[in-house]
Motif scaffolding. Sequence first.
Motif: not given
Length: 400
Positions: A198-213, A366-372
């Motif tokens: 298996v090669i895991v190359a799942t990258g990363a997901t954009a973060r949000y601010l985390g405030i209720p509004s 593994s490779c890509g942004d999931v390790i970087d």
Amino acid sequence: MSKEITIYSKSNCPYCVRAKMLLESKGVTYTEINVQDHPEEKENMIRRSNGGKTFPQIVIEDLHIGGCDELYELDKFKKLDTILGLNSKKVEREHHKLVIIGSGPAGYTAAIYAGRANLKPVLFTGNEKGGQLTTTTDIENFPGFPEGINGVDLMLSMEKQAKKFETKIIFGEITKIDLSKRPFTIYVGKKVHTSDSVIVATGATARYLGIPSEREYKGRGVSACATCDGFFFKGKDVAIVGGGDTAMEEASYLTNLCNKVYLIHRRETFKASQAMQDRVKNNPKIEIIYNSTVEEILGDKVEVNQLKLRSTVNEATSTIDIAGLFVAIGHTPNTSFLDGQLSLDGNGYLLVNDNTSKTNIPGVFSCGDVIDSNYRQAITAAGSGCKAAMDAEHWLEKNR
């Protein structure tokens, strides 16, 4: 009897593509209305989506589903098939030499190299086919494209090249994986796949601010994709939060549509490349607000009209009038599906051994942004995808 499905979309919208791919994987048909080409449908879309101002908006019969994220969430919790009126299917099983998880530049490059090595790789795209680059307008620093290239076009070219070398590409998201015994077991919806490596190359997901509004106004003025949703704010004032290349690029893009763009950053200095900083600082339509964070997003419960900001220097608060807020504050590595089976660093990124792609489990790479967490560039991701494929090839040869 099939349900009536309507997707309100726009051109060059990766989230629209993702939503359509999920529905197509279910074998259902839908009606697509491109609001960019048919602006007369804009108010109808907003009415049917209860004020939605982000693409896509999906309506099944008279039920407003929401956008792409909501559609995938329904599928994740096994509710979508019921809404679509689909019957459950029996579990199917299939075995492979090599499975690649992820379809960004790392995953596709790994597939190209593995395909040329006659490993007959199978690549699962995930729910964001093409990865983060599909939300990027112009890429000017990928070698071989002196005039630049659109992110979607680059990913389509990589996909085409991977297919040329007999990579089987399957649209789908891994829901569970078992790395405790061989062959490894991968679960994708109703189907079970086994694999020798298996090669895991799942990258990363954009973060949000985390405030209720932010959650309250998500899709009604708050977005993480300027390319997708800048359309709704033509001639208006908007803000973008962040200090990296993505924030700079999206701020520049929005000036083509909007009257004014506020760029809000919590520090005095940026992480972005100097070239991107210069472009932003020299753009008269961009006003930079340093040393500030978003305290609250204000509106009339239907749409955004103000931001409340707090100074990181003296705690003073202020407000600015805006119609939309775009968030570009970094990413979280996509590792939750691994359920702790692979070693992670303190920030949740996968750990690899020395200067290789090898994880703590033999046969898993593994490779890509999931390790970087440092470089996070398309070209470095592609290079690490090459390493992962070569490591997998050598391991399979040694352990066949």
